[in-house]
Structures are given as C-alpha cells and as structure tokens.
Design an enzyme around this catalytic site. Structure first.
Site, mmCIF file in Angstrom:
data_model
loop_
_atom_site.group_PDB
_atom_site.id
_atom_site.type_symbol
_atom_site.label_atom_id
_atom_site.label_comp_id
_atom_site.label_asym_id
_atom_site.label_seq_id
_atom_site.Cartn_x
_atom_site.Cartn_y
_atom_site.Cartn_z
ATOM 1 N N SER A 68 35.394 37.516 -20.880
ATOM 2 C CA SER A 68 34.723 37.843 -19.807
ATOM 3 C C SER A 68 35.048 37.106 -18.603
ATOM 4 O O SER A 68 35.654 36.283 -18.652
ATOM 5 C CB SER A 68 33.254 37.615 -19.978
ATOM 6 O OG SER A 68 32.852 37.909 -21.473
HETATM 7 N N1 SAH Z 1 32.816 35.659 -24.748
HETATM 8 C C1 SAH Z 1 34.063 36.365 -25.364
HETATM 9 C C2 SAH Z 1 33.698 37.895 -25.294
HETATM 10 C C3 SAH Z 1 34.711 38.700 -25.996
HETATM 11 S S1 SAH Z 1 34.259 40.478 -25.910
HETATM 12 C C4 SAH Z 1 35.077 36.235 -24.452
HETATM 13 O O1 SAH Z 1 34.931 35.821 -23.317
HETATM 14 O O2 SAH Z 1 36.290 36.099 -24.908
HETATM 15 C C5 SAH Z 1 33.104 40.634 -27.187
HETATM 16 C C6 SAH Z 1 33.531 40.279 -28.508
HETATM 17 O O3 SAH Z 1 32.539 40.626 -29.501
HETATM 18 C C7 SAH Z 1 35.005 40.755 -28.822
HETATM 19 O O4 SAH Z 1 35.583 39.715 -29.486
HETATM 20 C C8 SAH Z 1 34.186 41.700 -30.302
HETATM 21 O O5 SAH Z 1 35.224 41.819 -31.320
HETATM 22 C C9 SAH Z 1 32.834 41.004 -30.545
HETATM 23 N N2 SAH Z 1 31.996 41.828 -31.490
HETATM 24 C C10 SAH Z 1 31.551 43.242 -31.099
HETATM 25 N N3 SAH Z 1 30.674 43.568 -32.147
HETATM 26 C C11 SAH Z 1 30.287 42.339 -32.660
HETATM 27 C C12 SAH Z 1 29.464 42.174 -33.752
HETATM 28 N N4 SAH Z 1 28.732 43.164 -34.112
HETATM 29 N N5 SAH Z 1 29.216 40.720 -34.427
HETATM 30 C C13 SAH Z 1 30.260 40.047 -33.890
HETATM 31 N N6 SAH Z 1 31.191 39.947 -32.880
HETATM 32 C C14 SAH Z 1 31.275 41.250 -32.328
#
Ligand code: SAH
Length: 219
Positions: A68
């Site tokens: 993000s």
């Molecule tokens: N805070 C992270 C954001 C990553 S994007 C960063 O800054 O790196 C969102 C993440 O949520 C992804 O890695 C995706 O695989 C995960 N995600 C999506 N659906 C999910 C779910 N149902 N349970 C757990 N993680 C999930």
C-alpha cells in the site's frame, strides 16, 4: 535519516494536511510518524523496485497484489489509535510492511494472509529484521482469528463488499476497525468502525481509496 525517507515523511505530512477535512486529522500522531520513519520500506518491495521504495505510491509485490501507499498506511494506522498495550489483528499481510508498523506501536500483532507464498515470505522478512511480537497465519481472514480475540484494533488491507460480522464480533468494547468497503476495482470507501463501551457500533466514512479485493469468499 536517509534523504529519501525524509522526503516520504514530508509527502505523507503534506497529504495529511491536504485531506484534513475528510479525515478529521490535520496531521498524524507523532508515534505513527516515528514508526513510519523507522521501518525500512525498501526491504518490503521487490529488489528491482527498490529505487521507488520511498515514493508515496503503491508498488506491485507479485501475485496480483500491492504494497500500500505510505500515506494510506499512515492514515489507517493513525485511525486505529494504537497504544503500547494493544493487541491488533491485520487481514492481508501482503509485503509485511504495514505489519512492521503495527508491530512497533502495539504489544502483539496477529496477521493473516491468504496467499501462502506472500505470507511465508513476509514472515521470513519480518523475522530477519527482528520483529518478534507478530503471529502469522495463512488462510482467509474474513472469519478473523477467534482464538486470540478480542482485539483492540483490526485493520483490513483489502477491499470487502461489506464489513465482515466476525471482525465486528472480535473487536473489544472501545475497539476500532479500519476497512475499505466497496466493489472490486472501483474506488472504495475507507470506513472507521468503532465499538463503544456499551457494544454499540458507530461507522464513519473517511475517504475514497483503491484496494485489491478480499478473496476467498466473505461470510
Ligand atoms: N498491507 C499490505 C497490503 C497487501 S494487498 C501491504 O502493504 O503490503 C492486500 C493483501 O490482502 C494481499 O496480500 C492479498 O493476498 C491479501 N488478501 C486478500 N484477501 C484476503 C483474505 N480473504 N484473507 C487474508 N488475506 C487476504
């Protein structure tokens, strides 16, 4: 502090001021900004993108996912109003960058990632960097992590169609949940959901955001 880090912090502060009428906060707490200044973001982005690590934007991390934008990480963290003795649940570990920020501000962090490779890589990265108060889980985070509930704060870093009820149930009275809600690949609304001491729920729209969708099916 490196020049690139200082520039990132300045940009976060500028954007915070610019969005103050939406977010209700002109600047983020000094605790949050100090944590943003401590975590080496370049360690959480793919090696070939490290030159962009301190730009105030999201970056791809593989598997169709993104790390993000720093301003959004700071805003969501600030909205949680974490205290040193808090227990926090994160849904969507991704790169582990937001997890590291939470780890510096709370006593214990529980984080769930649905993509096994991402969850394992970020666990390794965070352990190597010396963050010790984080518990990792691979799976669908929409059901929360009931074994360690209730949480003082819950943060969801992927967009939900609606607020998953299990997450509200796992919030302590006085607790805060920050979650983007809306349709996939459309602007979503970042919501702050507060559970008051009587257990009543209060929801506030903060601002429009763009997150990857939660996968794996919501309850
Ligand atoms: N805070 C992270 C954001 C990553 S994007 C960063 O800054 O790196 C969102 C993440 O949520 C992804 O890695 C995706 O695989 C995960 N995600 C999506 N659906 C999910 C779910 N149902 N349970 C757990 N993680 C999930």
């Amino acid at each position: 502090m490196k020049k690139s880090m200082k520039r990132m912090l300045d940009e976060i502060e500028r954007e915070a001021e610019y969005t103050r009428s939406l977010t209700g906060r002109k600047r983020f707490s000094s605790r949050v900004m100090a944590a943003m200044g401590k975590v080496p973001r370049e360690q959480f982005v793919p090696t070939d993108l490290r030159v962009y690590a301190f730009d105030n934007g999201p970056l791809p991390i593989g598997y169709g996912q993104t790390i993000s934008q720093p301003y959004i990480v700071a805003l969501m963290t600030d909205l949680l109003e974490l205290q040193a003795d808090h227990s926090v649940l994160e849904i969507g570990t991704g790169s582990g960058y937001q997890t590291a920020i939470l780890s510096l501000l709370a006593s214990q962090v529980y984080t769930i990632e649905v993509v096994q490779e991402l969850g394992e890589a970020s666990a390794r990265c965070l352990q190597e960097l010396g963050y010790t108060n984080i518990s990792f889980r691979i799976g669908n985070g929409c059901a929360g992590w009931p074994e360690h509930a209730p949480y003082d704060a819950i943060i969801v870093t992927a967009a939900a169609a609606q607020v998953p009820q299990p997450l509200i149930d796992q919030l302590t009275p006085g607790g805060r949940l920050v979650i983007p809600v809306g349709l996939p690949y459309m602007p979503q609304e970042l919501l702050l959901v507060k559970k008051d001491l009587q257990g009543e729920i209060h929801t506030r729209d903060i601002l429009s955001v763009a997150f990857v969708p939660l996968t794996g099916g919501e309850p």
